[in-house]
Design an enzyme around this catalytic site. Structure first.
Site, PDB file in Angstrom:
ATOM      1  CG  HIS A 132      46.847  62.266  83.082  1.00 31.80           C
ATOM      2  ND1 HIS A 132      46.043  61.431  83.817  1.00 31.80           N
ATOM      3  CD2 HIS A 132      46.023  62.915  82.228  1.00 31.80           C
ATOM      4  CE1 HIS A 132      44.790  61.554  83.411  1.00 31.80           C
ATOM      5  NE2 HIS A 132      44.754  62.453  82.448  1.00 31.80           N
ATOM      6  CG  ASP A 162      46.682  59.552  86.550  1.00 30.38           C
ATOM      7  OD1 ASP A 162      47.583  60.407  86.455  1.00 30.38           O
ATOM      8  OD2 ASP A 162      45.663  59.559  85.836  1.00 30.38           O
ATOM      9  N   GLY A 233      39.692  66.774  79.013  1.00 33.25           N
ATOM     10  CA  GLY A 233      39.335  67.845  79.925  1.00 33.25           C
ATOM     11  C   GLY A 233      38.578  67.372  81.150  1.00 33.25           C
ATOM     12  CG  ASN A 234      34.988  65.225  81.383  1.00 34.79           C
ATOM     13  OD1 ASN A 234      34.616  65.101  80.221  1.00 34.79           O
ATOM     14  ND2 ASN A 234      34.315  65.913  82.272  1.00 34.79           N
ATOM     15  CB  SER A 235      41.822  63.979  83.151  1.00 37.35           C
ATOM     16  OG  SER A 235      41.879  62.991  82.171  1.00 37.35           O
ATOM     17  N   GLY A 291      57.149  40.269  97.302  1.00 41.98           N
ATOM     18  CA  GLY A 291      58.173  39.629  96.480  1.00 41.98           C
ATOM     19  C   GLY A 291      57.730  38.356  95.794  1.00 41.98           C
ATOM     20  CB  VAL A 292      54.962  36.529  94.955  1.00 42.77           C
ATOM     21  CG1 VAL A 292      55.356  35.933  96.289  1.00 42.77           C
ATOM     22  CG2 VAL A 292      53.755  37.452  95.091  1.00 42.77           C
ATOM     23  CB  ILE A 294      50.637  36.627  91.002  1.00 38.14           C
ATOM     24  CG1 ILE A 294      50.421  38.110  90.668  1.00 38.14           C
ATOM     25  CG2 ILE A 294      51.070  36.447  92.449  1.00 38.14           C
ATOM     26  CD1 ILE A 294      49.340  38.784  91.501  1.00 38.14           C
TER      27      ILE A 294
END
Length: 487
Positions: A132, A162, A233-235, A291-292, A294
């Site tokens: 992002h 991400d 800004g820390n991302s 393919g389940v 849950i």
């Protein structure tokens, strides 16, 4: 109302330990006769170690130079818009294009800028940040602690986790050491370095609150929860353990205001490095699926299925014809472990299955009929449509000169297009646009050399001359398009 915010996160908290000791009082022994009293010397009290706050300065000195500021200019879709009444369908529009003046344009929106953090993982210029942070970026600039700046290209992004991989053209760069998030325990100290509000190389510290935390909308990431001070800004910045090893990438906060609330989340570095290796090698990330559907097991469900306590993941639906049905899994089965790793919550299952290479076998421990059994499942491929695009104006030496943004086709797209090609044009401008290449064209070969991956495509373009011949598939037709390479 609480909300998840994707900013980033350093870490700050204090811990204090007290010390103390006993001092024995002097003893005066009784005298049998009226002799002068003898005063006994008190025994020395045992020394008690004093435990205080750790000193992070050596860690910051050693690894701070590998942490960078990531600045972006966000791409605006200004299109070819001009004054009212003169659009792409107007004859005047073609007149302006034909005579080299470019399309008439109206007022342009202001340039949008963004900032985040990142860190170098190799001496030759590969670095990690959050997807992002570079989302929609037209230009990406990496700034080092010694104020050197480099234009960066986006090697690839993976929105599910991400994670974004960037590359700068430099060698001999400082880079981090990667640790093992599996050794983390709640209560351990961690240190974050990043650029909150643009304040480069800001350092904060705190403790791990939990590991393998699942969040809504992030089923494929077992987050590390900390009490890091998370701010915009820390991302994308690194999370270190006290050995100076990166164990996570600061990614999200849980906040009512968008600012620091003491609850923040980091992506485990082992997951990030796996994503990085796949993006560099193939331009996309492969994930497994069975393919389940849950759901969580609560006390009532645990009682009804005869479990000793609530844990695991209850299968509520099995996809018809999918890997799980073929293996014999049924609705009502409770998954207790994946490849020997015990499960506490259902949110752990997607990340574990996704980490299995499609086509490989995974052994599930399930609870059925009040007893355990092991079922082997041949894992299928999770179809994905990642955004993989080079930053065309950020120094990409190959595809950037053509004006192309290219990404791999998914299996479903290849079937729909009935093509043997594996790369598709996602966006086009500059020389490629002038030559007639269009978004949606499937790339088959460059100068007669078949290309199936982004790496092969870049290599073939780099080996070409001033003009590159692209073999493309458009609909049912295959045509060569000569593109004069830009400078």
């Amino acid at each position: 109302m609480r909300r998840i915010s994707r900013f980033s996160m350093p870490v700050l908290m204090l811990a204090l330990a007290a010390c103390g000791g006993d001092t024995a009082a002097p003893r005066i022994p009784a005298a049998p006769s009226p002799a002068p009293p003898v005063v006994a010397t008190a025994a020395p009290s045992p020394q008690v170690a004093v435990t205080g706050l750790p000193d992070f300065s050596a860690l910051v000195t050693a690894w701070g130079p590998a942490v960078v500021n990531v600045a972006t200019i966000v791409r605006h879709d200004t299109g070819e818009a001009g004054p009212p009444g003169i659009g792409p369908g107007d004859p005047l529009y073609d007149f302006f294009r034909r005579f080299g003046f470019g399309p008439p344009r109206g007022p342009q929106p202001p340039i949008a800028r963004g900032e985040g953090s990142g860190f170098l993982v190799s001496a030759d210029g590969y670095l990690l940040t959050n997807a992002h942070v570079v989302d929609g970026a037209r230009e990406v600039t990496v700034r080092m602690t010694d104020r050197r700046e480099y234009a960066a290209r986006v090697v690839g992004v993976d929105e599910r986790t991400d994670i974004a991989v960037l590359k700068i053209d430099a060698t001999g760069l400082p880079h981090v050491r990667v640790g093992d998030p599996g050794t983390l325990r709640p209560g351990q100290w961690v240190v974050a370095i990043g650029s909150p509000f643009g304040f480069e190389n800001s350092v904060t510290a705190g403790i791990v609150s939990a590991t393998a935390r699942s969040l809504p909308g992030d089923a494929y990431t077992p987050f590390i929860q900390t009490d890091v001070a998370v701010n915009p800004g820390n991302s994308g910045g690194p999370l270190f353990n006290l050995r100076g090893e990166v164990i996570g990438i600061n990614s999200q906060i849980y906040s009512r205001t968008g600012g620091y609330q003491g609850v923040s989340f980091a992506i485990p570095i082992d997951l990030a490095m796996t994503v990085k290796e796949q993006l560099v090698a193939n331009g996309r990330v492969e994930r497994g699926r069975i393919g389940v559907t849950i759901q969580e097991v609560d006390q009532a469900l645990a009682d009804s299925f005869g479990l000793s306590r609530p844990h695991g993941a209850l299968i509520s639906q099995v996809e018809r014809g999918g890997p799980a049905e073929q293996a014999g899994l049924k609705a009502g089965d409770v998954i207790l472990a994946v490849d020997g790793r015990a499960l506490e919550r259902s949110g752990e299952v997607p990340a574990l299955i996704a980490a299995v290479k499609p086509g490989a076998e995974s052994v599930l421990t399930v609870w059925r009929g009040k007893s355990e059994r092991r079922i082997a499942v041949r894992v299928g491929a999770l179809e994905d449509e990642p955004k993989i695009a080079a930053s065309r104006q950020s120094g990409d030496p190959d595809t950037g000169r053509l004006g192309l943004a290219v990404r791999p086709l998914t299996g479903r797209e290849r079937a729909q297009l009935d093509t043997e090609g594996r790369l598709v044009v996602e966006a086009v401008d500059g020389p490629a646009e002038q030559a007639g290449v269009q978004p949606g064209d499937v790339l088959l070969a460059v100068n007669g050399v078949a290309v199936a991956t982004l790496a092969e495509f870049r290599s073939a373009v780099g080996a070409g001359g001033a003009t590159v011949a692209l073999l493309i598939q458009r609909g049912d037709a295959e045509i060569y398009v000569p593109v004069r390479v830009g400078s």
